[in-house]
Motif scaffolding. Structure first.
Motif, short mmCIF file in Angstrom:
data_model
loop_
_atom_site.label_atom_id
_atom_site.label_comp_id
_atom_site.label_asym_id
_atom_site.label_seq_id
_atom_site.Cartn_x
_atom_site.Cartn_y
_atom_site.Cartn_z
N ARG A 79 56.94 47.89 -3.93
CA ARG A 79 57.09 46.60 -4.63
C ARG A 79 57.96 46.72 -5.88
N HIS A 80 58.59 47.86 -6.06
CA HIS A 80 59.49 48.09 -7.20
C HIS A 80 58.79 48.02 -8.56
N LEU A 81 57.48 48.19 -8.58
CA LEU A 81 56.78 48.26 -9.87
C LEU A 81 56.97 49.65 -10.45
N VAL A 82 57.17 50.60 -9.57
CA VAL A 82 57.41 51.98 -9.96
C VAL A 82 58.73 52.42 -9.31
N VAL A 83 59.54 53.14 -10.08
CA VAL A 83 60.81 53.64 -9.56
C VAL A 83 60.63 55.11 -9.17
N ARG A 84 61.06 55.46 -7.96
CA ARG A 84 61.00 56.84 -7.52
C ARG A 84 62.40 57.45 -7.63
N THR A 85 62.47 58.58 -8.27
CA THR A 85 63.77 59.22 -8.45
C THR A 85 63.63 60.69 -8.09
N SER A 86 64.70 61.31 -7.64
CA SER A 86 64.55 62.71 -7.24
C SER A 86 64.63 63.62 -8.46
N GLY A 87 63.74 64.58 -8.50
CA GLY A 87 63.73 65.57 -9.57
C GLY A 87 64.68 66.70 -9.22
N PRO A 88 64.76 67.70 -10.05
CA PRO A 88 65.69 68.79 -9.83
C PRO A 88 65.21 69.74 -8.74
N ASP A 89 63.93 69.69 -8.43
CA ASP A 89 63.29 70.70 -7.57
C ASP A 89 62.88 70.11 -6.23
N ARG A 90 63.59 69.10 -5.78
CA ARG A 90 63.32 68.41 -4.51
C ARG A 90 62.01 67.63 -4.52
N SER A 91 61.33 67.60 -5.66
CA SER A 91 60.13 66.76 -5.75
C SER A 91 60.55 65.44 -6.40
N TYR A 92 59.77 64.41 -6.16
CA TYR A 92 60.08 63.12 -6.76
C TYR A 92 59.44 62.99 -8.13
N ARG A 93 60.06 62.16 -8.95
CA ARG A 93 59.48 61.76 -10.24
C ARG A 93 59.35 60.24 -10.21
N TYR A 94 58.36 59.76 -10.95
CA TYR A 94 58.06 58.33 -10.93
C TYR A 94 58.05 57.76 -12.34
#
Ligand SMILES: [Zn+2]
Ligand SMILES: [Zn+2]
Length: 140
Positions: free
Chosen positions: A62-77
């Motif tokens: 729902r775009h309330l939280v943005v998911r972005t890729s971290g440096p270590d192939r894990s996601y950050r929110y």
């Protein structure tokens, strides 16, 4: 309650787990890893891992939280209201903190894009040392 209002506006049912997950993300000073969100939600009371991660996925949808890729192939929110389109991050390669940059930090020259293309999302990561780590480094 802020989290509840955001959820209601998005059409998502404001379950207590979703409210707690959303507020953990909104209250953070930067982009969090899944495990950090889980820790923060569990500090507020019982919550199982699967429910927390499922709630997180619903918030991303729902775009309330943005998911972005971290440096270590894990996601950050991080929080969706930081500006979903040109939302870039500063990542500290020493402590792993990931800060959200304001939408104006980078501008895109749309004349340079492939002809007739349309942009949905921009993901950009700036890497370096944060102020705290820089200070520590000079004292070592
Ligand atoms: Zn740092
Ligand atoms: Zn962010």
């Amino acid at each position: 309650m802020r989290g509840e209002d955001l959820l209601r506006d998005s059409g998502l049912r404001a379950t207590s787990i979703r409210v707690r997950v959303l507020e953990a993300v909104v209250d953070a000073s930067g982009a969090l890893a899944q495990a950090e969100i889980l820790d923060r939600v569990q500090e507020q009371g019982d919550a199982d891992r699967v429910s927390v991660y499922r709630a997180l996925d619903a918030l991303v949808e729902r775009h309330l939280v943005v998911r972005t890729s971290g440096p270590d192939r894990s996601y950050r929110y991080c929080s969706g209201d930081a500006g979903a389109c040109a939302h870039s991050h500063f990542y500290c390669s020493r402590c792993g903190a990931m800060r959200c940059l304001p939408p104006g930090a980078f501008t895109l020259d749309s004349d340079l894009l492939p002809e007739d293309s349309v942009v949905d999302r921009i993901e950009m990561r700036v890497e370096g040392l944060c102020g705290d780590c820089r200070m520590k480094k000079t004292h070592e």
